[in-house]
Enzyme design. Structure first.
Site, mmCIF file in Angstrom:
data_model
loop_
_atom_site.group_PDB
_atom_site.id
_atom_site.type_symbol
_atom_site.label_atom_id
_atom_site.label_comp_id
_atom_site.label_asym_id
_atom_site.label_seq_id
_atom_site.Cartn_x
_atom_site.Cartn_y
_atom_site.Cartn_z
ATOM 1 N N SER A 44 -2.259 11.181 2.946
ATOM 2 C CA SER A 44 -1.588 10.827 4.203
ATOM 3 C C SER A 44 -0.138 11.269 4.067
ATOM 4 C CB SER A 44 -1.689 9.322 4.461
ATOM 5 O OG SER A 44 -1.017 8.578 3.468
ATOM 6 N N HIS A 156 -7.887 7.016 3.066
ATOM 7 C CA HIS A 156 -8.247 6.828 1.660
ATOM 8 C C HIS A 156 -9.638 6.237 1.475
ATOM 9 C CE1 HIS A 156 -3.657 6.507 0.607
ATOM 10 N NE2 HIS A 156 -4.029 7.732 0.897
ATOM 11 N N GLU A 165 -3.625 0.450 3.598
ATOM 12 C CA GLU A 165 -3.541 -0.279 2.322
ATOM 13 C C GLU A 165 -3.310 -1.768 2.536
ATOM 14 O OE1 GLU A 165 -0.552 1.673 -0.133
ATOM 15 O OE2 GLU A 165 -1.235 3.627 0.562
ATOM 16 N N GLU A 208 -7.616 4.859 -4.070
ATOM 17 C CA GLU A 208 -6.619 4.222 -4.931
ATOM 18 C C GLU A 208 -7.200 3.066 -5.739
ATOM 19 O OE1 GLU A 208 -3.092 3.451 -2.609
ATOM 20 O OE2 GLU A 208 -2.634 5.587 -2.497
ATOM 21 N N ASP A 243 0.356 -1.274 3.893
ATOM 22 C CA ASP A 243 0.861 0.043 4.282
ATOM 23 C C ASP A 243 -0.003 0.463 5.460
ATOM 24 O OD1 ASP A 243 1.713 2.570 4.737
ATOM 25 O OD2 ASP A 243 1.133 3.402 2.779
ATOM 26 N N GLU A 286 4.697 -1.336 5.258
ATOM 27 C CA GLU A 286 5.149 0.059 5.150
ATOM 28 C C GLU A 286 4.660 0.854 6.367
ATOM 29 O OE1 GLU A 286 4.101 1.643 1.269
ATOM 30 O OE2 GLU A 286 3.810 3.627 2.145
ATOM 31 N N ASP A 313 7.971 5.199 4.351
ATOM 32 C CA ASP A 313 7.343 6.210 3.488
ATOM 33 C C ASP A 313 7.353 7.543 4.241
ATOM 34 O OD1 ASP A 313 5.676 7.824 1.994
ATOM 35 O OD2 ASP A 313 3.860 6.683 2.357
ATOM 36 N N LYS A 338 8.783 8.623 -3.523
ATOM 37 C CA LYS A 338 7.713 9.456 -4.079
ATOM 38 C C LYS A 338 8.360 10.776 -4.478
ATOM 39 C CE LYS A 338 3.801 7.931 -1.176
ATOM 40 N NZ LYS A 338 3.169 8.162 0.164
ATOM 41 N N HIS A 366 3.141 5.813 -6.421
ATOM 42 C CA HIS A 366 2.161 6.839 -6.788
ATOM 43 C C HIS A 366 1.725 7.601 -5.527
ATOM 44 C CE1 HIS A 366 -1.558 4.248 -5.609
ATOM 45 N NE2 HIS A 366 -0.538 4.043 -4.796
ATOM 46 N N LYS A 389 4.393 0.613 -6.547
ATOM 47 C CA LYS A 389 3.004 0.509 -6.088
ATOM 48 C C LYS A 389 2.223 1.623 -6.754
ATOM 49 C CE LYS A 389 2.511 2.946 -1.653
ATOM 50 N NZ LYS A 389 1.864 2.870 -0.342
HETATM 51 C C1 PEP Z 1 0.985 6.146 0.846
HETATM 52 O O1 PEP Z 1 0.820 6.452 2.026
HETATM 53 O O2 PEP Z 1 1.867 5.338 0.553
HETATM 54 C C2 PEP Z 1 0.162 6.763 -0.208
HETATM 55 C C3 PEP Z 1 0.333 6.445 -1.490
HETATM 56 O O3 PEP Z 1 -0.793 7.637 0.192
HETATM 57 P P1 PEP Z 1 -0.705 9.223 0.051
HETATM 58 O O4 PEP Z 1 -0.400 9.526 -1.362
HETATM 59 O O5 PEP Z 1 -2.070 9.680 0.483
HETATM 60 O O6 PEP Z 1 0.380 9.664 0.974
HETATM 61 MG MG MG Z 2 2.509 5.049 2.644
#
Ligand code: PEP
Ligand code: MG
Length: 427
Positions: A44, A156, A165, A208, A243, A286, A313, A338, A366, A389
């Site tokens: 995503s 996911h 999430e 995940e 999330d 999130e 994010d 990230k 992650h 996370k």
């Molecule tokens: C997220 O959206 O926070 C996530 C970890 O998913 P992705 O790595 O698929 O973006």
């Molecule tokens: Mg996210």
């Protein structure tokens, strides 16, 4: 000193947790020490993320990273060879300059990040320091609160949950070890509750490591989570986080969000969250809205930002420019960090710094496609941001981060502090 000077840069194509190719790079120095890093991948993805270079064509559905590997061993190696691994910012800047594009689309953000992180690892190795201490110094002794994604939805999982999430957050514990294993107790109980209610297929896992039960409504997932927490006696100590990854269920045609069988305007979506936080012990949400809807993000922050962490994010994509826009509008009160969204360690550190200085909290994250590389555990401790996370407490690529944190806590001994509630910066 020549010992720290980069002598060799090697890369190879390896696999991530979804069985997709990714890149691993190793940097070696004249002094004979080395460091490596394996790059994760999101599903995503925010639109403003650094470019992920894939080969295209027929092989592996176009997902190969042999071009990125060649870029690391060719032009990027040329840029960094001979440089001192302790000069992280200089090395990162030189790669960004050589790439010359806004989103690292020439060499690939994945190629550049692999070199950037391997550089830090090599420097830490050369100095004889663990990565977290190299990054954070002697003050790096706070072990982050784990946000564990135990029910997976969105892209996911193969179920009907729109929200991506559903996380458990063990906050009120004295040590990371206690917090983590409280999360494990909840995860185990959740599994048996899910099987009891929905049958054996409910124990299937998403990307995940969280369960991907045949649930269609958010409330149903939250109810069963609250039940699992109660059952193992952790009410009040283990909280919840979401999330939404709302870009994933936003219909651009009509500007509505499709959640739980309803089509909602941004205003209705806000009411939806206001209602959820009244009824469930949710401490963090999130990406509650589509990644360009800063106005709605700002409005929700005004209403509940004092008591709920609101994390950007896809909104911020670890990009200082986007974060600054958010800060100006008071959109959200936390940054999801990230490293592969921006593509270098230095830019990630800078982004975290800007966030913390503005009073935003920071959660290291992650990706849904991971490797067993635990570097983000060290990064979270090094940044002293108090939150990470890394998915469910299950599957190798997830637990490698949690296990690394257990190891760091052990290594620090009586100096270690569990970040706990204060990390979230809310009342
Ligand atoms: C997220 O959206 O926070 C996530 C970890 O998913 P992705 O790595 O698929 O973006
Ligand atoms: Mg996210």
């Amino acid at each position: 000193m020549a010992a720290f000077s980069i002598s060799e840069v090697r890369a190879m194509e390896i696999l991530d947790s979804r069985g997709e190719p990714t890149i691993m790079t190793r940097i070696s120095t004249e002094g004979g020490f080395s460091g490596s890093f394996s790059v994760p991948a999101g599903a995503s993805r925010g639109r403003s993320e650094a470019f992920e270079l894939r080969d295209g064509g027929k092989r592996l559905g176009g997902r190969g990273v042999l071009t990125a590997v060649a870029n690391v061993e060719g032009p990027l190696a040329e840029v960094v060879r001979g440089r001192d691994v302790r000069r992280q910012w200089e090395i990162d800047e030189a790669m960004v300059r050589a790439d010359g594009t806004k989103n690292k689309s020439r060499f690939g953000g994945n190629a550049i990040l692999s070199v950037s992180m391997a550089t830090a690892r090599a420097a830490a190795a050369g100095l004889g320091e663990p990565l977290y201490r190299y990054l954070g110094g002697v003050g790096a002794r706070e072990i982050p609160v784990p946000f564990m994604n135990v029910i997976n939805g969105g892209v996911h999982a193969g179920n009907e949950l729109a929200i991506q999430e559903f996380m458990i957050v063990p906050l009120r514990f004295n040590t990371f070890r206690e917090a983590l294993f409280a999360g494990v107790e909840v995860y185990r109980e959740l599994k048996s509750l899910l099987i009891g209610k929905y049958g054996r297929s409910a124990k299937n896992l998403g990307d995940e490591g969280g369960f991907a039960p045949p649930i269609g409504r958010s409330e149903e997932a939250l109810e069963i989570l609250v039940g699992a927490i109660e059952e193992v006696g952790f009410s009040g100590k283990v909280k919840l986080a979401l999330d939404a990854a709302a870009s994933g269920f936003f219909d651009e045609e009509d500007g509505k969000y499709l959640v739980d069988g309803r089509s909602m305007s941004p205003g209705e979506m806000e009411d939806f969250y206001l209602d959820l936080v009244e009824r469930y012990p949710i401490v963090s949400i999130e990406d509650p809205f589509h990644e360009e809807d800063f106005e709605s993000f700002s409005s929700l922050t005004k209403k509940i930002g004092g008591r709920v962490q609101l994390v950007g994010d896809d909104f911020f994509t670890t990009n200082v420019e986007r974060l600054k826009k958010g800060i100006k509008m008071r959109a959200g009160n936390a940054l999801l960090l990230k490293i592969n969204q921006i593509g270098t360690l230095s830019e990630s550190l800078h982004c975290a710094e800007v966030a913390l200085r503005a009073g935003y909290s920071v959660m290291v994250s992650h990706r849904s496609g991971e490797t067993t590389d635990p570097a983000i555990a060290d990064l979270a401790v090094g940044l002293r941001c108090g939150q990470i996370k890394a998915g469910a407490p299950a599957r190798g690529e997830r637990v490698s981060k949690y296990n690394r944190l257990l190891e760091i806590e052990e290594e620090l001994g009586s100096e270690a502090v569990f970040a706990g509630e204060s990390a979230l910066g809310i009342d």
